[in-house]
Scaffold this motif. Structure first.
Motif, mmCIF file in Angstrom:
data_model
loop_
_atom_site.group_PDB
_atom_site.id
_atom_site.type_symbol
_atom_site.label_atom_id
_atom_site.label_comp_id
_atom_site.label_asym_id
_atom_site.label_seq_id
_atom_site.Cartn_x
_atom_site.Cartn_y
_atom_site.Cartn_z
ATOM 1 N N UNK A 98 -71.062 -26.220 -60.738
ATOM 2 C CA UNK A 98 -70.517 -25.014 -59.916
ATOM 3 C C UNK A 98 -69.385 -24.345 -60.292
ATOM 4 N N UNK A 99 -68.318 -25.087 -60.568
ATOM 5 C CA UNK A 99 -67.071 -24.408 -61.104
ATOM 6 C C UNK A 99 -67.178 -23.720 -62.212
ATOM 7 N N UNK A 100 -68.194 -23.950 -63.130
ATOM 8 C CA UNK A 100 -68.239 -23.358 -64.206
ATOM 9 C C UNK A 100 -69.052 -21.843 -63.920
ATOM 10 N N UNK A 101 -70.038 -21.935 -63.139
ATOM 11 C CA UNK A 101 -70.785 -20.918 -62.620
ATOM 12 C C UNK A 101 -69.938 -19.798 -62.095
ATOM 13 N N UNK A 102 -69.032 -20.441 -61.258
ATOM 14 C CA UNK A 102 -68.139 -19.742 -60.367
ATOM 15 C C UNK A 102 -67.306 -18.882 -61.368
ATOM 16 N N UNK A 103 -66.605 -19.662 -62.275
ATOM 17 C CA UNK A 103 -65.709 -18.947 -63.221
ATOM 18 C C UNK A 103 -66.362 -18.003 -64.192
ATOM 19 N N UNK A 104 -67.489 -18.257 -64.845
ATOM 20 C CA UNK A 104 -68.462 -17.182 -65.545
ATOM 21 C C UNK A 104 -68.640 -16.095 -64.537
ATOM 22 N N UNK A 105 -68.969 -16.124 -63.441
ATOM 23 C CA UNK A 105 -69.222 -15.004 -62.587
ATOM 24 C C UNK A 105 -68.141 -13.960 -62.281
ATOM 25 N N UNK A 106 -66.673 -14.685 -62.221
ATOM 26 C CA UNK A 106 -65.621 -14.053 -62.101
ATOM 27 C C UNK A 106 -65.216 -13.322 -63.255
ATOM 28 N N UNK A 107 -65.311 -14.190 -64.616
ATOM 29 C CA UNK A 107 -64.712 -13.516 -65.679
ATOM 30 C C UNK A 107 -65.786 -12.226 -66.134
ATOM 31 N N UNK A 108 -67.032 -12.355 -65.623
ATOM 32 C CA UNK A 108 -68.065 -11.118 -66.000
ATOM 33 C C UNK A 108 -67.723 -10.132 -65.112
#
Length: 115
Positions: free
Chosen positions: A18-28
């Motif tokens: 979940x942390x990784x998915x949230x980080x990717x979403x923010x970065x993108x």
């Protein structure tokens, strides 16, 4: 931004993903270039087995993340848990020692996160 996620507890997989998915979403969303690596060692390598990840509902999220991040398993932990490389999800990279990989990535400027 370069980020290293470290997981060594089986119970932390959902939080880590979940942390990784949230980080990717923010970065993108922010158009921030990123490189993310996930290193599993200790008992957490067990969930990188194809059959185990499917049974636990982790296979789909891991597969969806695999083109965007590097997912690594510690060879020492695999041997300690009697897991052969052929049982892992096909996109998992095996590193000789998880702790060495973590130290090298930090030396390369990766930020360290342990959910």
């Amino acid at each position: 931004m370069n980020v290293l996620f470290h997981i060594d507890e089986s119970s932390r997989w959902n939080m880590a993903l979940g942390n990784i998915q949230n980080m990717i979403r923010y970065m993108e969303d922010q158009a921030i270039p990123y490189q993310i690596e996930l290193v599993a060692n200790g008992p957490a390598v067990c969930e990188l087995q194809d059959s185990v990840s499917e049974k636990l509902g982790l296979k789909e999220p891991l597969c969806s993340l695999s083109p965007k991040i590097r997912i690594c398993a510690c060879r020492n932990a695999l041997m300690g848990n009697h897991i052969t490389p052929g049982r892992l999800l096909p996109f998992v990279d095996i590193v000789p020692a998880g702790v060495v990989e973590i130290a090298q990535r930090q030396d390369d400027g990766f930020s360290y996160i342990k959910p």
